[in-house]
Structure formats: C-alpha cells, structure tokens
Design an enzyme around this catalytic site. Structure first.
Site, short mmCIF file in Angstrom:
data_model
loop_
_atom_site.label_atom_id
_atom_site.label_comp_id
_atom_site.label_asym_id
_atom_site.label_seq_id
_atom_site.Cartn_x
_atom_site.Cartn_y
_atom_site.Cartn_z
N GLY A 40 -10.13 -13.76 -12.92
CA GLY A 40 -9.87 -12.51 -12.21
C GLY A 40 -9.21 -11.50 -13.13
O GLY A 40 -8.33 -11.84 -13.93
N HIS A 266 -5.81 -2.84 8.88
CA HIS A 266 -5.23 -1.55 8.50
C HIS A 266 -5.58 -0.49 9.54
O HIS A 266 -6.73 -0.35 9.91
CB HIS A 266 -5.78 -1.15 7.12
CG HIS A 266 -4.99 -0.10 6.45
ND1 HIS A 266 -4.84 1.17 6.97
CD2 HIS A 266 -4.28 -0.11 5.29
CE1 HIS A 266 -4.09 1.88 6.15
NE2 HIS A 266 -3.74 1.14 5.13
N ARG A 330 1.78 -1.45 9.51
CA ARG A 330 0.34 -1.46 9.83
C ARG A 330 0.00 -2.27 11.07
O ARG A 330 -0.84 -1.86 11.87
CB ARG A 330 -0.43 -2.04 8.65
CG ARG A 330 -0.36 -1.12 7.48
CD ARG A 330 -0.97 -1.70 6.26
NE ARG A 330 -0.85 -0.69 5.21
CZ ARG A 330 -1.21 -0.89 3.97
NH1 ARG A 330 -1.71 -2.04 3.60
NH2 ARG A 330 -1.08 0.08 3.08
N HIS A 401 -8.36 -5.52 6.07
CA HIS A 401 -7.99 -4.85 4.83
C HIS A 401 -7.38 -5.78 3.79
O HIS A 401 -7.61 -5.64 2.60
CB HIS A 401 -6.99 -3.75 5.18
CG HIS A 401 -6.45 -3.02 4.01
ND1 HIS A 401 -7.24 -2.20 3.24
CD2 HIS A 401 -5.21 -2.95 3.47
CE1 HIS A 401 -6.51 -1.67 2.27
NE2 HIS A 401 -5.28 -2.13 2.39
N ARG A 435 1.90 -7.40 5.51
CA ARG A 435 2.31 -6.76 4.25
C ARG A 435 2.60 -5.28 4.48
O ARG A 435 1.83 -4.59 5.16
CB ARG A 435 1.21 -6.90 3.20
CG ARG A 435 1.51 -6.13 1.94
CD ARG A 435 0.47 -6.34 0.88
NE ARG A 435 -0.81 -5.73 1.16
CZ ARG A 435 -1.10 -4.45 1.00
NH1 ARG A 435 -0.19 -3.59 0.59
NH2 ARG A 435 -2.32 -3.99 1.25
C1 LIG Z 1 -9.38 0.28 -0.16
C2 LIG Z 1 -8.10 -0.39 -0.51
C3 LIG Z 1 -6.99 0.34 -0.85
C4 LIG Z 1 -5.79 -0.29 -1.16
N1 LIG Z 1 -4.71 0.47 -1.49
C5 LIG Z 1 -3.55 -0.14 -1.83
C6 LIG Z 1 -2.42 0.63 -2.20
O1 LIG Z 1 -2.46 1.85 -2.23
N2 LIG Z 1 -1.29 -0.03 -2.53
C7 LIG Z 1 -1.19 -1.39 -2.52
O2 LIG Z 1 -0.14 -1.92 -2.85
N3 LIG Z 1 -2.27 -2.14 -2.19
C8 LIG Z 1 -3.44 -1.55 -1.85
N4 LIG Z 1 -4.52 -2.31 -1.51
C9 LIG Z 1 -4.47 -3.77 -1.69
C10 LIG Z 1 -4.65 -4.09 -3.18
O3 LIG Z 1 -5.61 -3.23 -3.74
C11 LIG Z 1 -5.08 -5.53 -3.43
O4 LIG Z 1 -4.33 -6.42 -2.67
C12 LIG Z 1 -4.90 -5.87 -4.90
O5 LIG Z 1 -5.52 -4.90 -5.71
C13 LIG Z 1 -5.44 -7.25 -5.21
O6 LIG Z 1 -5.33 -7.44 -6.59
P1 LIG Z 1 -5.67 -8.85 -7.24
O7 LIG Z 1 -5.50 -8.67 -8.71
O8 LIG Z 1 -4.92 -9.90 -6.56
O9 LIG Z 1 -7.21 -9.09 -6.90
P2 LIG Z 1 -8.59 -8.17 -7.07
O10 LIG Z 1 -8.22 -6.82 -7.55
O11 LIG Z 1 -9.28 -8.35 -5.82
O12 LIG Z 1 -9.28 -8.89 -8.26
C14 LIG Z 1 -9.96 -10.11 -8.08
C15 LIG Z 1 -10.58 -10.48 -9.41
O13 LIG Z 1 -11.05 -11.81 -9.31
C16 LIG Z 1 -12.40 -11.90 -9.74
N5 LIG Z 1 -12.99 -13.00 -9.01
C17 LIG Z 1 -12.98 -13.26 -7.67
N6 LIG Z 1 -13.58 -14.44 -7.42
C18 LIG Z 1 -13.98 -14.93 -8.61
C19 LIG Z 1 -14.68 -16.10 -9.00
N7 LIG Z 1 -15.04 -17.03 -8.12
N8 LIG Z 1 -14.95 -16.26 -10.32
C20 LIG Z 1 -14.58 -15.32 -11.24
N9 LIG Z 1 -13.90 -14.21 -10.93
C21 LIG Z 1 -13.62 -14.02 -9.63
C22 LIG Z 1 -12.98 -10.54 -9.45
O14 LIG Z 1 -14.11 -10.34 -10.26
C23 LIG Z 1 -11.79 -9.64 -9.80
O15 LIG Z 1 -11.77 -9.45 -11.19
C24 LIG Z 1 -5.72 -1.69 -1.15
C25 LIG Z 1 -6.84 -2.44 -0.81
C26 LIG Z 1 -8.01 -1.80 -0.47
C27 LIG Z 1 -9.17 -2.62 -0.03
#
Ligand SMILES: Cc1cc2nc3c(=O)[nH]c(=O)nc-3n(C[C@H](O)[C@H](O)[C@H](O)COP(=O)(O)OP(=O)(O)OC[C@H]3O[C@@H](n4cnc5c(N)ncnc54)[C@H](O)[C@@H]3O)c2cc1C
Length: 637
Positions: A40, A266, A330, A401, A435
């Site tokens: 990821g 959300h 939320r 969300h 959250r």
């Molecule tokens: C529209 C939207 C707006 C948001 N706005 C906010 C905000 O303003 N503030 C806030 O705090 N939060 C916000 N959030 C929540 C926040 O964006 C997410 O919770 C956060 O970005 C998740 O980050 P992460 O690094 O955990 O995972 P992600 O960013 O989801 O990254 C997952 C990674 O894992 C990889 N991956 C997944 N499965 C596999 C697999 N099986 N094999 C290989 N790679 C894999 C993907 O390719 C990706 O690179 C928002 C969410 C959404 C949907």
C-alpha cells in the site's frame, strides 16, 4: 487466546516516550540487513516505506495502481487535525485526545489515542518541511478550519485537496528512496496472500496485474497499509480499487479482525441518482463550517428551495444541537438526516436528501471568500449535478465513507501474527466506533512517519529470524492456492457478472447493516449473504484469461472476499447488543434517539478469529480501560 495490547505503564502523557526508550534498537549499520515489505502506498504506506528506507532498511513497496500517487488517499479533501492551537482557542493535546475518545463513543484505547494527539503536531512540521502547501492566514501562520465533534479549529488544509497534497509529500519522500536504491517499487501488484513461516509473517504472494503472473516476495516483516473496506457496500465514497482482500486473507492466516461492524456513514455526500451508479461522491465535511443544513418544516413539501420562506425551514442540527450546530460528529449528523427523510421531509426527486445552503455565508463573506475555501468542491458538485451551489443549496445525503474496524493491532501496531504490522485505515486503530473528520490522515501519517519506524525496530531487534527464501514450501503452498482460486473463478462460467453480485451484496449491507440496524434485519442479512455467496460460486461469469490483464478477474477475487467478510460484519453487529457511534442498533437508543451504549457489557474491542470454512469465527475481547476520561453519554447540545 489472550489478547495483549502491550500498552506501556506509567502516566498517559509519558507512555510513548517511555516505550520508545524501552524498545530495543537496531544498530544503524545493521538496518541494511533487514528486508521489509510494505503493501500500500497511500498516506500510511507511502510514509512508512519512505521512513523505513530513510532509516536504512531495505524496503519493497507494493500497490495496485500504476503509481503510488493514485492511492485512495489522494481523494481526501477537507484536512488533517493537529493540536497546534495556532488560533489561541484553547486547544491542546489533551483536548484533541479527549475529543477523539468521546467522538469514538468511548470504544478506543486511551493510550493509542493520546499518542496520536501527541504526534499530530510533529506531522504538520514534517509536512511543511516537505513543502506541502497548507493554507495560511494573513500573518503567514498556517490557517485552520473546524471539523465535526470539536469546538476548536484544528484542521489544517490545502483547499479541498488536502489528501492530494499530503500524498505528493509522502510520494516525494518515497521516490527519493527509490532513487537512492533503498526502496524497490512494485506497482500494478495485488497482494493475494501472506506467507507465514514458523508462525511469523515472512512474505507475500502478489499477482502482477499486467501479466497475470504470481510472484513471491520474502522479507523479515510485512507492513499492511491497504486501506478500508467500505466498498463492501458497493456504493461508497471510496476509490474503486479499495477492498478488503489483503486484510481478509491475512485474517484467514491468523490475524484477528477487530470491530468489523463499525462503519462510518458520512453525512455530506451527493445523493444516489440511479441504479447505474458505481461510485458516490463526498462533499467534504469542511463545507459544514459555512453551509447550513435544513429541510422544509412541513412533511411532503415539494417546492423548490428558493420558494420556501425562512420561517418554513427547519435548521434541524442548529436547533437540536445549539453548541455544535452543523458541526456535530458524522454519525450524529447522518442519523439526523435519515430521521428527517424518514419523516417525509427529504428533498429532491428521491426525497432522500437534505439541503446544505451557502446563501448566508456568501452574503456574509462574499462569493470570493467562499470560492477560495471550497472552489474545487463547488465545481465538482456543479459538474456532477448540473446545479450551481453558489445560487441554489447543495443536496446531500449520507453515504458509506470509512471503516473504523480493521485488523486488530497492539500498541506497536503489530497484529496477532508476529511480524505482521498494520497501519492506517486497515487497522482498527484509534477511532473507536466513530471517526472524527480529518483524523484519518492524521492517523495514517502518525502510523507511517512516527510509530512504525520505532516499533518495527523493537520487533526486528528482539526476534530471532531464520533466513528464508521464496523456495520454502510455505511460499509454494500459498502460490499454488492462489493459482487454484484463480482457476476456480474462471471455471464457473456462469451468467451473472461480478458487479451484479457486488451490487446485490451492497444493497443487503446498506439495508440491514447500514445507518440503522436491528437484530431481525441482521439475522435476515446473514442468510441472504450466505445464499448470495453460494450462488456466486455457481453462477458468476469471469471473462478473459488468467495470464493477462484482466480486471474482471481482479474484481471477482475482491468480491469473493467481500462475500465472506460481510458475514463477519453481520456477526459482529449481532454480537454487540448496544448502540455506539456508527453502530446504531435501533433497540438501543435514548429518548432523544441517540446511541445508547452498554458500558457494563460492551466496553471492549471485539476481535474475531477465523475458523476453517463452515465454522463460525470465535470472538476474543480486549477490555477497554478508561483511567483518564470519564465514560459519559455523548452530548453535543
Ligand atoms: C472522498 C474522501 C475524502 C476524505 N477526506 C478526508 C479528509 O479530509 N481528512 C481525513 O482525515 N480523512 C479523509 N478521508 C479518509 C482518508 O482519505 C482515508 O482513511 C486514508 O486516506 C486511508 O489511507 P491509507 O493509507 O490507510 O489507505 P489508502 O489511501 O486507501 O491506500 C491503500 C493502498 O493499498 C493498496 N492496496 C490495497 N489492497 C492491496 C492489495 N491487495 N495489494 C496491493 N496493494 C493494495 C492500494 O493500491 C493503495 O496504495 C477521506 C476519504 C474519502 C473517501
């Protein structure tokens, strides 16, 4: 199984410092002897891979997309919290900690949340140093805005593109390490299994999504940063590729899954238009800083918003929650929107929407000011709905969300599988049952930049690790099992598409395990999911070949996992006979329709252990102990 969260002793404010001192260290010259896999490249994975490589470890970084920059984190709009108190409003680490524990309806670990609040300030400094263009006030200090569940402005932002700017920061740090040769990047790979040797996580099996080949990768530890599972509902604000596969397959190999039923709905999303849709769009919570939420006072009123005079409008959040107004958390805002629509006060064609109105803000501050703050969000809304939000109120409705549930981790962010660490939205983390806005980015970056660099060192320095290669029979077995599953999926050759199954699953989950739940509905859903899963394996059609670029096959594997995982969510929902945060069982509510917790019986994390197919999973409890905050009925009045 006895769950040990390894929470350090001592006073709350000193636990993290003390723990960092007590953790074993890997000598700088020895770090290059360790290989670490990071799956990821969102904010959690990107920041972790860059930080671990900067320390000197050999890192392999994997993602589904063609570039780390396209991880779902890029979609985050509104901002990231930190307790800097630049506004002199009385914010502090303690207040951020308290707001987060209360916002999560007292279902998170105190020690983890306090650490998160402490680290929040370091994140902002790190990101500014990377050049993240946060908004600034007239004096040059970083600007802040408000998010739900807080009475101070502590959200740092870059217009409505905060996730994108933060991810570009983490990506730059990551690419620096790629150039240095410390990170090897593997884009277009999907992790399909984790490999355990002598009970320790020692590698992964991935499918090369371009060629279709499976690949084996060995390491000394594996870090999963694979995001949330909101797409189990089919329609959500998550990126199309967001999934549960990596986490669920790790679960099948022994990692306990915590609180799977805790889903965040959300309140401010563009309402569903029709059955052809595959994606929902978020309108950032930041909009509730200036937008006022209302519905017509009279049920069944079909007049256009401009035809409804002020005295015939119900600003229901401002009326019901005078202290927090439109910025209640939320879960509270979503439930209230649903309640208004249930009373036939919903607006728009489907009557499943409420207004978010900027008229007063534009009159007060001028269109220019509103455009500077939210321009890209208004443009997005205009493009999708063909309505101009500067002139007519936005229509919004709750949508799936974020998922608070995830793989269980201890204070070190290690799962119940030794050597398997889980970061960001993929773990069950710090948000309890709900959250607060702008806290996911904070948690992902805290985990990646500031927690894992220490805790993984403690594990590597303190654990005997035998040399392993990908020729080990455990790698061969896992590889064979993946090939066999692919063969099975292609061989069904039925008549229903993968998306068709996914859509039906999503409808079941939304209807029975969504914003409000009851025991009868959850029990019914369990049976429906089982039937759907059985039909999937009899009647799904997956066109194309295995040794090829085949997105139907990719999706089929993910939906197969969702079909199993959904049942775990239902079981968890049925087991938790209380309401808390995003888990609202209609049988448990206060006289004012707020979630009614049962602290005597449910003040715990529910961590589920996988049992072989056909057997029910087993639940283990991690009791939650509150020594620093008093458990109260949440009130935002
Ligand atoms: C529209 C939207 C707006 C948001 N706005 C906010 C905000 O303003 N503030 C806030 O705090 N939060 C916000 N959030 C929540 C926040 O964006 C997410 O919770 C956060 O970005 C998740 O980050 P992460 O690094 O955990 O995972 P992600 O960013 O989801 O990254 C997952 C990674 O894992 C990889 N991956 C997944 N499965 C596999 C697999 N099986 N094999 C290989 N790679 C894999 C993907 O390719 C990706 O690179 C928002 C969410 C959404 C949907």
């Amino acid at each position: 199984m006895q769950l040990n969260a390894h929470i350090p002793g001592g006073p709350l404010a000193q636990k993290w410092d003390r723990h960092r001192f007590e953790l074993k260290l890997v000598n700088p010259a020895n770090k290059r002897k360790f290989d670490i896999i990071v799956v990821g490249t969102g904010l959690a994975g990107g920041s972790a891979a860059a930080s671990l490589a900067e320390l000197g470890y050999n890192v392999k970084s994997f993602c589904i997309q063609d570039t780390p920059r396209r991880a779902h984190s890029i979609a985050a709009q509104g901002g990231i919290n930190a307790a800097k108190n630049y506004q002199n409003e009385g914010d502090s680490i303690w207040r951020l900690f308290y707001d987060t524990v209360k916002g999560g309806d007292f279902r998170a670990r105190e020690a983890n949340v306090y650490r998160l609040a402490q680290i929040s300030n370091e994140i902002i400094d790190q990101c500014v140093a990377q050049g993240v263009p946060f908004a600034r006030d007239y004096g040059g200090l970083l600007a802040n805005r408000s998010f739900g569940g807080a009475q101070v402005s502590r959200t740092f932002y870059a217009r409505g593109q905060t996730g994108q700017q933060l991810l570009l920061g983490a990506y730059s740090a990551l690419m620096r390490q790629v150039t240095e040769g410390r990170v090897i990047m593997f884009p277009r790979r999907e992790m399909l299994d984790i490999v355990l040797i002598d009970g320790q996580a020692r590698g992964i099996i991935v499918r090369n999504l371009v060629t279709g080949e499976t690949e084996r990768h060995a390491a000394d530890a594996v870090v999963l940063c694979t995001g949330g599972y909101g797409n189990v509902f089919f329609l959500s604000t998550n990126a199309m590729a967001s999934n549960v596969t990596a986490a669920y397959r790790a679960h099948k190999k022994g990692a306990l899954f915590a609180n799977p039923c805790f889903t965040q709905i959300h309140p401010t999303c563009i309402p569903v238009h029709g059955t052809y849709q595959s994606k929902l769009t978020l309108m950032s919570e930041s909009l509730r800083n200036d937008g006022r939420v209302w519905v017509p006072l009279k049920p069944g009123d079909t007049r256009r918003p401009e035809e409804i005079p002020e005295e015939e409008r119900d600003y229901y959040l401002e009326n019901k929650y005078p202290s927090f107004g439109n910025l209640v958390p939320r879960d509270v805002a979503s439930r209230n929107a649903k309640e208004q629509c249930d009373r036939d006060k919903g607006v728009g064609d489907t009557h499943l929407a409420v207004y978010l109105d900027f008229k007063d803000a534009i009159q007060r501050d001028g269109r220019d000011v509103i455009e500077k703050k939210y321009g890209n969000l208004f443009q997005m809304y205009h493009k999708i709905t063909a309505e101009n939000p500067y002139e007519t109120p936005m229509m919004i409705y709750p949508a799936v969300h974020y998922t608070m549930g995830g793989l269980w981790v201890d204070y070190n962010l290690m799962s119940t599988v030794p050597g398997l660490f889980v970061l960001g939205e993929a773990n069950f983390s710090d948000h309890g049952a709900n959250r607060l806005g702008a806290s996911a980015l904070m948690q992902g970056l805290a985990d990646g930049y500031f927690v894992i660099p220490y805790t993984i060192g403690g594990y590597l320095a303190g654990t005997p690790l035998k040399p392993v290669t990908t020729d080990h029979y455990e790698f061969k077995n896992a590889d064979l099992a993946i090939t066999e599953m692919t063969r099975k999926l292609l061989a069904v050759d039925g008549s229903r598409t993968v998306d068709d199954f996914h859509r039906e699953l999503g409808t079941i989950m939304w209807d029975y395990c969504g914003m409000a739940r009851d025991n009868e509905g959850l029990t019914k859903a369990k049976g429906m999911i089982r039937e759907l899963r059985e039909e999937f394996w009899r009647n799904v059609t997956v066109p194309g070949k295995d040794m090829d670029f085949n997105q139907s096959l990719e999706r089929a594997g993910r939906v197969a996992d969702f079909l199993e995982f959904a049942e775990l969510m239902i079981l968890d929902g049925l087991d938790r006979q209380e309401s808390c945060g995003g888990h609202f069982n209609e049988a448990y509510q206060t006289d004012e329709n707020e979630a009614l917790r049962d602290d005597e019986n449910f003040c715990h994390v529910s961590a589920w252990e996988y049992r072989e197919a056909g057997e029910e999973p087993v639940m283990h409890k991690e009791p939650l102990v509150f020594e620093n905050v008093e458990l109260t009925q949440r009130s935002y009045k």
